[in-house]
Design a protein around this motif. Sequence first.
Motif, short mmCIF file in Angstrom:
data_model
loop_
_atom_site.label_atom_id
_atom_site.label_comp_id
_atom_site.label_asym_id
_atom_site.label_seq_id
_atom_site.Cartn_x
_atom_site.Cartn_y
_atom_site.Cartn_z
N ARG A 151 12.85 -15.92 17.65
CA ARG A 151 14.44 -16.39 17.52
C ARG A 151 15.11 -15.73 16.35
NH1 ARG A 151 16.64 -22.55 17.11
NH2 ARG A 151 18.73 -22.35 17.27
N ILE A 152 14.47 -15.47 15.26
CA ILE A 152 15.00 -14.94 14.21
C ILE A 152 15.24 -13.47 14.44
CG2 ILE A 152 14.83 -14.08 11.68
CD1 ILE A 152 13.18 -16.79 11.41
N GLY A 153 14.29 -12.80 15.04
CA GLY A 153 14.40 -11.32 15.26
C GLY A 153 15.68 -10.82 16.43
N GLY A 154 15.83 -12.15 17.17
CA GLY A 154 16.94 -11.74 18.10
C GLY A 154 17.07 -10.91 19.04
N ASN A 155 15.87 -10.36 19.48
CA ASN A 155 15.78 -9.69 20.44
C ASN A 155 15.26 -10.17 21.88
OD1 ASN A 155 14.67 -7.42 22.34
ND2 ASN A 155 15.09 -5.96 20.55
N GLY A 156 16.41 -10.58 22.68
CA GLY A 156 16.05 -11.08 24.12
C GLY A 156 14.71 -10.49 24.72
N ASP A 183 10.51 -7.73 4.76
CA ASP A 183 9.72 -6.46 4.46
C ASP A 183 9.07 -6.24 5.81
OD1 ASP A 183 7.80 -4.68 3.95
OD2 ASP A 183 7.21 -5.24 1.91
N PRO A 184 9.87 -5.34 6.53
CA PRO A 184 9.67 -5.24 8.15
C PRO A 184 8.04 -4.43 8.26
CG PRO A 184 11.92 -4.60 7.76
CD PRO A 184 11.18 -4.86 6.43
N ALA A 185 7.96 -3.39 7.39
CA ALA A 185 6.65 -2.84 7.42
C ALA A 185 5.42 -3.79 7.22
CB ALA A 185 6.48 -1.48 6.69
N ALA A 241 4.29 -15.24 7.43
CA ALA A 241 5.75 -15.89 7.23
C ALA A 241 6.14 -15.35 5.68
CB ALA A 241 5.38 -17.32 6.94
N ASP A 242 5.34 -14.99 4.77
CA ASP A 242 5.84 -14.64 3.38
C ASP A 242 6.55 -13.03 3.54
OD1 ASP A 242 4.93 -16.83 2.35
OD2 ASP A 242 2.99 -15.93 1.49
N ALA A 243 5.78 -12.30 4.42
CA ALA A 243 6.23 -11.03 4.65
C ALA A 243 7.77 -10.76 5.37
CB ALA A 243 5.58 -10.16 5.49
N VAL A 244 7.90 -11.85 6.30
CA VAL A 244 9.26 -12.27 7.04
C VAL A 244 10.24 -12.44 6.12
CG1 VAL A 244 10.38 -13.36 8.84
CG2 VAL A 244 8.14 -12.27 9.30
N ALA A 255 12.17 -9.76 12.88
CA ALA A 255 12.37 -11.13 12.25
C ALA A 255 12.68 -10.43 10.60
CB ALA A 255 11.55 -12.20 12.45
N ALA A 256 11.93 -9.76 10.26
CA ALA A 256 12.00 -9.54 8.87
C ALA A 256 13.28 -8.60 8.48
CB ALA A 256 10.83 -8.57 8.16
#
Length: 230
Positions: free
Chosen positions: A145-150, A195-197, A188-191, A99-100
């Motif tokens: 959903r944001i990540g988009g990986n089904g 910032d993925p890590a 939520a803030d990191a996404v 998602a990030a």
Amino acid sequence: MATLASAQDSSPDLVVKAISRGIENGRYAPGQRLVEADLTRELGVSRGPVREALKRLAGEGVVSITRHRGAWVRTRSRREVDDTFRVLEVLTGLAARLAAENIDAAEPHRGWLTSAASALERFRDHEESRPLFQARRHFWDVILRIGGNGEVARLMPQIQITLLRVQFQTFVTPRQFDRQFREYQEIADAVAAGDPARAEKATRLHLRRRRESMASLPDEAFGWAENAAP
């Protein structure tokens, strides 16, 4: 509970969904018997779809079925809870990382995330409840959903997550409850920061703490490993 009106609606798939919703809203509690005759009457379907639905849910580890005692909602054993949280830590951490990475791929993403986090925050001063369950699930659905990986979304054991929340809702202390909400905001803030890590680290820490808090609960909070019928 509303009946499943049409022939199409009376399929085993929708009976599974109806039983799953019943678990989520507290109609069916862990350890509770699921009587075929009651389900057919409540859902307005024949026994065939109900039996097929119960078999599917048994295959997913949601219910147990014995020949002479019928079906009941499973109560998770200590080992099962630990195993589930270990899987969730990896999957949910990956979902937050994706998602990030993908937060700016489409215009609505930030709006979805802000809305989901705000909806969850409204329950900070409330006890565990069905609306909170729904807001929490929506938050994670938005992350997926944001990540988009089904494939990650498909592998996420949603009904198992619901069972865990229902089984242990009375054991969450106010201090743990408050900490969980701080952790949701950090995720939520990191996404949002892209910032993925950091997103993965915050999410995995959140799930690890949940697992550790479950491990400290007394034995009566858990079912037997073999889930003997009540």
